[in-house]
Design an enzyme around this catalytic site. Structure first.
Site, mmCIF file in Angstrom:
data_model
loop_
_atom_site.group_PDB
_atom_site.id
_atom_site.type_symbol
_atom_site.label_atom_id
_atom_site.label_comp_id
_atom_site.label_asym_id
_atom_site.label_seq_id
_atom_site.Cartn_x
_atom_site.Cartn_y
_atom_site.Cartn_z
ATOM 1 N N THR A 9 0.827 -1.206 0.000
ATOM 2 C CA THR A 9 0.000 0.000 0.000
ATOM 3 C C THR A 9 0.862 1.258 0.000
ATOM 4 O OG1 THR A 9 -0.280 -0.393 2.377
ATOM 5 C CG2 THR A 9 -2.104 -0.993 0.949
ATOM 6 N N THR A 10 2.088 1.195 0.553
ATOM 7 C CA THR A 10 3.006 2.328 0.424
ATOM 8 C C THR A 10 3.379 2.543 -1.033
ATOM 9 O OG1 THR A 10 3.881 2.029 2.654
ATOM 10 C CG2 THR A 10 5.291 3.196 1.121
ATOM 11 N N LYS A 19 3.746 -9.199 8.993
ATOM 12 C CA LYS A 19 3.962 -7.777 9.230
ATOM 13 C C LYS A 19 2.846 -7.314 10.158
ATOM 14 C CE LYS A 19 4.142 -3.255 6.963
ATOM 15 N NZ LYS A 19 4.025 -2.512 5.671
#
Length: 301
Positions: A49-50, A167
């Site tokens: 998503t980054t 994560k």
């Protein structure tokens, strides 16, 4: 199949765009990868998503993953973000990423539809059965609207040997320690929030998937490298020196602040794709000032 080095600092890569945002700037992407490896990161995570994955076409996603793999040249593992709210699309994207050369895939929990814990487990087991490579789970309830519980994570790990890491971006160190208590060495825990890297590593995490390392890879890597080497005082000093910048990376929606910082360094356009907008003047000034303070204090840590 299940071997995947996942410790230290892995960078959640931004995706550079041309100034109008219409195309991926592949030359800037090459330079970003090279700077990350020169800075000592231990892995690269494109198309999370980054990396603005929801705005990338399938062709762009494959092109970015392949380009990162080619630029990395086997020096560090590449773990591609391939999760979505569709199990079928997640499987297809994961297979494509592995075919493009990724060493593994990272699967964010399905967003918007808010599946139950049973739904999350069945989703991940379906992906694990269909995908031949290692899988990193990605739990970020603040973005997805669902929280993969420690119990469900344990059940997934019991049934899916190719799930090798998670994560944890819950923002809660209690979750990290519960995962460590339940799973021990069965799964590698990676911090998903730069501001909590040191705290989570003290409880069993082996590293971080970082946003800040896009901007300062060497300095961000120093935290995990020192901690893993047993230099706790050095790790603490390095972590505290970056704390202000960690917060500023989210002063506006990610990755606009990171791209603003990279643009200030002359490394890429600050362009993001709608519905995101580029970081404003006040945010850019705050980030520039924080980076100057880090540079001024660098010799002290």
């Amino acid at each position: 199949m299940t071997q995947l080095p996942t410790s230290g600092t892995l960078t959640a890569l931004v995706t550079p765009f041309t100034p109008d945002g219409e195309a991926v700037d592949l030359e800037a992407l090459d330079a970003l990868v090279e700077a990350q490896i020169a800075g000592g990161v231990s892995g690269l995570v494109p198309c999370g998503t980054t990396g603005e994955s929801p705005t990338l076409s399938e062709a762009e996603t494959t092109a970015v993953i392949r380009r990162v793999v080619e630029a990395a040249r086997g020096r560090v593992p590449v773990i591609a973000g391939t999760g979505s709210f569709s199990t079928k699309k997640t499987i297809e994207a994961s297979r494509a990423a592995l075919a493009a050369g990724a060493a593994g895939v990272m699967i964010v929990m399905p967003y918007y539809s808010k599946p139950s814990q049973d739904g999350l487990r069945e989703h991940m087991l379906a992906v694990a059965r269909a995908v031949s490579g290692p899988i990193v789970l990605y739990n970020i309830p603040g973005r997805t609207g669902v929280d993969l519980s420690a119990e469900t994570t344990e059940r997934i790990c019991a049934a899916a040997p190719n799930v090798v890491a998670i994560k944890d971006a819950t923002g809660n160190v209690l979750r990290c320690q519960e995962l460590a208590r339940r799973l021990g060495d069965r799964i590698t825990i990676l911090c998903g929030d730069d501001s909590l890297t040191l705290a989570m590593m003290a409880l069993g995490a082996q590293g971080v998937i970082s946003v800040t390392s896009n901007v300062l890879p060497r300095e961000t890597s120093a935290v995990t490298r020192r901690f893993l080497a047993g230099d706790l005082a050095g790790a603490r000093a390095a972590h505290l020196a970056l704390l202000e910048l960690h917060g500023l990376m989210f002063v506006e929606p990610n990755p606009a602040p990171a791209k603003a910082a990279l643009a200030a360094l002359g490394r890429m356009s600050p362009a993001v794709r709608l519905p995101l907008s580029a970081a404003g003047d006040a945010s850019r000034q705050q980030i520039a000032e924080a980076m100057r303070r880090i540079e001024a204090r660098r010799e002290t840590w």
